[in-house]
Structure formats: structure tokens, C-alpha cells
Design an enzyme around this catalytic site. Structure first.
Site, PDB file in Angstrom:
ATOM      1  N   CYS A  79      28.920  44.581  61.810  1.00  0.00           N
ATOM      2  CA  CYS A  79      29.447  43.555  60.906  1.00  0.00           C
ATOM      3  C   CYS A  79      30.453  44.192  59.937  1.00  0.00           C
ATOM      4  CB  CYS A  79      28.321  42.811  60.202  1.00  0.00           C
ATOM      5  SG  CYS A  79      28.878  41.258  59.438  1.00  0.00           S
ATOM      6  N   HIS A 181      25.747  40.484  64.431  1.00  0.00           N
ATOM      7  CA  HIS A 181      24.559  41.255  64.057  1.00  0.00           C
ATOM      8  C   HIS A 181      23.635  41.398  65.263  1.00  0.00           C
ATOM      9  CE1 HIS A 181      25.001  41.462  59.635  1.00  0.00           C
ATOM     10  NE2 HIS A 181      25.670  40.330  59.788  1.00  0.00           N
ATOM     11  N   GLU A 183      20.928  42.995  65.384  1.00  0.00           N
ATOM     12  CA  GLU A 183      19.544  42.925  64.890  1.00  0.00           C
ATOM     13  C   GLU A 183      19.081  41.496  64.649  1.00  0.00           C
ATOM     14  OE1 GLU A 183      21.889  42.888  61.039  1.00  0.00           O
ATOM     15  OE2 GLU A 183      22.131  43.698  63.071  1.00  0.00           O
TER      16      GLU A 183
END
Length: 202
Positions: A79, A181, A183
């Protein structure tokens, strides 16, 4: 050792957990020697470009990252961490970036809601790249950003369409970036990090 650079910004906890889930020997660190001697570096980030790059400079982490790369380390920016890898940014003024990737960070000037928030499909440009070994074209990842990388096509591994073609995954040699992202991207993000793990540990 794989080091997540702790420079005072970023969604650190979930990033650490995501890499641990794929079995990487990961450590969050602000120790300059550990950064300089890492096998791979993860540069996360949320917030504003100017604030983040200033923190990196004040801690002398930029020179440490360059040293690690010169010694053969891999680097993944996530990001805002990806955006910091570029030459400059126009976010709230003009800022000089790390210059590891060619291009500039620009505001999304599109007739759609800003920020670009939520799930979007990946248009993979190089399905044979080892980073993308476990993902397929058209799978969804999770974005939240108002600025994007204007960068040469040769550095782009995957894009997502949001008014314009937004570079989603970029790379040059051992330096990689993900605008989204991983994650927060569920199983697809997990498989992307599996690809990263295999690539850097082979």
C-alpha cells in the site's frame, strides 16, 4: 531473517500475522543492523506519503534498505509502502521518494468515489512470474487508496480497473510492491504471500 520495517506507521499487527500464516520467519524491527542484513524486507504503510518518507529519513532506514538490496535482499512494499518506493509523490505537496522504482505517485482523478475502497479484480500481465504462482487472473484483492503509481508498463505485473488501470503489483529485479492489502485480501492475499515466500526462500 525476514524483517518488517517498523518506522512508526502502518497496520503492523495484521501484516505480521499474514506472513506468519504462510510460515515465514518474520520479525518486526527498527534495528538498523537487522534491516541492513535481512534476507527480505517488508515495508508496510498507511497514511500520508510525506509523513511516512520523513520518518524513514529521520531513522536513516532508506540508506539501510539500499544497503540490504545491494547485498541481495528482497523487498516488498505494501500500500503506502509500495508508493514510497517510487521517485516522487504529489500527495499534499511534492515529496521525493526512495527512487527504487521508476514513476510518480499521483492522485486518482476519476469520476468515481475516492478513495478506491474495497474488492477489485486483478488483471495479471505475467502469469508465469513466480510471485503469481498460486493466483489466477480475475481474482479479487482489497484496496484502500486515493493515489496510484504512474509507472512504466514493463514494471507492472498486475493491474485493477478503477476508472483507470491502477498498478496493483509492480516489480523491478528484487523490489516488489502491492498497492492493495494482501493481509486484508483473504485467501487470495494468503496465496500471494505464499508465492513471495517461495520466491525469496528458494
Amino acid at each position: 531473517m525476514h524483517i518488517i520495517i517498523d518506522y512508526g506507521v502502518g497496520n503492523i499487527g495484521s501484516v505480521c500475522a499474514a506472513f506468519q500464516r504462510v510460515g515465514m520467519d518474520i520479525k518486526l524491527s527498527s534495528d538498523r543492523e537487522e534491516i541492513r542484513n535481512a534476507k527480505s524486507l517488508i515495508l508496510p504503510g498507511v497514511g500520508a506519503f510525506g509523513d511516512a518518507i520523513d520518518k524513514m529519513k529521520k531513522k536513516h532506514f532508506i540508506e539501510d534498505v539500499y544497503h540490504a538490496i545491494d547485498q541481495g535482499a528482497w523487498l516488498l512494499g505494501i500500500c503506502l509502502g509500495m508508493q514510497l518506493l517510487y521517485e516522487k509523490s504529489e500527495e499534499h505537496g511534492n515529496h521525493i521518494g526512495m527512487g527504487l522504482l521508476e514513476g510518480e505517485i499521483k492522485h486518482l482523478e476519476i469520476p468515481l468515489r475516492i478513495p478506491h475502497l474495497g474488492w477489485n479484480q486483478l488483471d495479471i500481465k505475467d502469469q508465469n512470474h513466480p510471485l503469481l504462482k498460486f493466483v489466477k487472473n480475475g481474482e479479487y484483492v482489497y484496496y484502500i487508496h486515493s493515489y496510484y503509481a504512474e509507472t512504466p508498463g514493463k514494471e507492472i505485473l498486475a493491474t485493477s480497473h478503477y476508472g483507470i488501470e491502477v498498478p496493483g503489483i509492480v516489480h523491478k529485479d528484487r523490489v516488489f510492491g502491492m498497492q492493495f492489502h494482501p493481509e486484508k485480501s483473504g485467501d487470495v492475499g494468503h496465496r500471494l504471500l505464499m508465492g513471495y515466500k517461495e520466491m525469496v526462500e528458494e
